[in-house]
Design a protein around this motif. Sequence first.
Motif, PDB file in Angstrom:
ATOM      1  N   ALA A 262       4.352   1.916   1.943  1.00  0.00           N
ATOM      2  CA  ALA A 262       5.490   2.282   1.109  1.00  0.00           C
ATOM      3  C   ALA A 262       6.146   3.575   1.584  1.00  0.00           C
ATOM      4  N   MET A 263       5.372   4.499   2.139  1.00  0.00           N
ATOM      5  CA  MET A 263       5.951   5.736   2.662  1.00  0.00           C
ATOM      6  C   MET A 263       6.910   5.438   3.809  1.00  0.00           C
TER       7      MET A 263
ATOM      8  N   ALA B 141       8.020   6.618  -2.994  1.00  0.00           N
ATOM      9  CA  ALA B 141       7.193   5.591  -2.366  1.00  0.00           C
ATOM     10  C   ALA B 141       6.252   4.943  -3.365  1.00  0.00           C
ATOM     11  N   ASP B 142       5.715   5.737  -4.290  1.00  0.00           N
ATOM     12  CA  ASP B 142       4.812   5.185  -5.306  1.00  0.00           C
ATOM     13  C   ASP B 142       5.483   4.078  -6.107  1.00  0.00           C
ATOM     14  N   ARG B 143       6.774   4.207  -6.315  1.00  0.00           N
ATOM     15  CA  ARG B 143       7.500   3.216  -7.115  1.00  0.00           C
ATOM     16  C   ARG B 143       7.856   1.970  -6.304  1.00  0.00           C
TER      17      ARG B 143
ATOM     18  N   THR C  21       0.852  -1.191   0.000  1.00  0.00           N
ATOM     19  CA  THR C  21       0.000   0.000   0.000  1.00  0.00           C
ATOM     20  C   THR C  21       0.883   1.235   0.000  1.00  0.00           C
ATOM     21  N   ARG C  22       0.297   2.364  -0.394  1.00  0.00           N
ATOM     22  CA  ARG C  22       1.083   3.591  -0.410  1.00  0.00           C
ATOM     23  C   ARG C  22       1.488   3.993   1.002  1.00  0.00           C
ATOM     24  N   GLU C  23       0.618   3.758   1.977  1.00  0.00           N
ATOM     25  CA  GLU C  23       0.952   4.109   3.356  1.00  0.00           C
ATOM     26  C   GLU C  23       2.165   3.321   3.839  1.00  0.00           C
TER      27      GLU C  23
ATOM     28  N   ALA D 191       7.442  11.028  -1.445  1.00  0.00           N
ATOM     29  CA  ALA D 191       6.136  10.543  -1.873  1.00  0.00           C
ATOM     30  C   ALA D 191       6.203   9.905  -3.260  1.00  0.00           C
TER      31      ALA D 191
ATOM     32  N   VAL E 244       5.692   0.308  -4.247  1.00  0.00           N
ATOM     33  CA  VAL E 244       4.540  -0.566  -4.028  1.00  0.00           C
ATOM     34  C   VAL E 244       4.659  -1.810  -4.906  1.00  0.00           C
TER      35      VAL E 244
END
Length: 285
Positions: free
Chosen positions: A243-244, A271-273, A239-241, A268, A275
Amino acid sequence: MISEPPLPAELRALFAAGADTGRTLSVPLPPGRPVRSEEEPSERPAFWLGDGPAPAGLWARLRAEHARSGLWPLLLDSLDDEDADYRPWGNGEVLPGEMSSPGDHDPDALLARWWVDHTADDAEDQLTPAERAAVTAPFGRTWPGPAVAPLGGKDPDRIADGLAEQLVAGHPSVRIGLVAADRGADAVTVAGWTGPTNYTGDTAEVSAVLRSWEDRFGARVVGVGFATLVLAVAAPPTTRESAMAVAAEHFAFCPDNIWQGEAPHTLAAYADRLVDDHSWTFWWD
């Protein structure tokens, strides 16, 4: 009953006296040689290096025998494809004698300290304090703490074997290396690798964090270049959370991944990359 062949003398030399007893290796190796540090006088080589490109499938076969051989395989790459010395591996540009033990370091404390260092104002920085804080938003300068280990995940060995095949196929210059290490996280320290030297002169600190990632994320050290590191990851953030939180650890560990990586240069975006990404690559300037 057929007994496994013992390690040849050039591989037994990688171990401390008496530590090579009973070790075996049934995997045939390509031509290669033990490599010693060019700067440190030592009878004990830092690692063994293949002379030519790593054959397909070899990394996985050597990884499968690690428990019996005590040798962790690495796919080693040089500073430049045209480098005749194959730095740092071919010329022994390594410093195993300067490294401490990974067990001497607390990975959580290291990440917290590095975060503070990397988010602090720099007199030579071209960013304003607000711009610098925006890089690591929403955390700013406050260390968020270590990421929570995810539940589940895939088989670490299968993921690592697959990544090794991708590296061999995509980077024909890589060579196979063998390091006398109890676990992959320690191999970069035992080999005396100095890739992150602009941030830490003791690679055991890097290995301490890698141990933590092995335990929490099923990470495995697969490839090492002059100043690059490639890990296979069995349980990446989903999840993005989550991943952060992992991205924050990566920034503390290797800020150049964000500062000089793919734009936009923010935690941010990075982090998207992350997941569902089963490979983590780090580069220290």
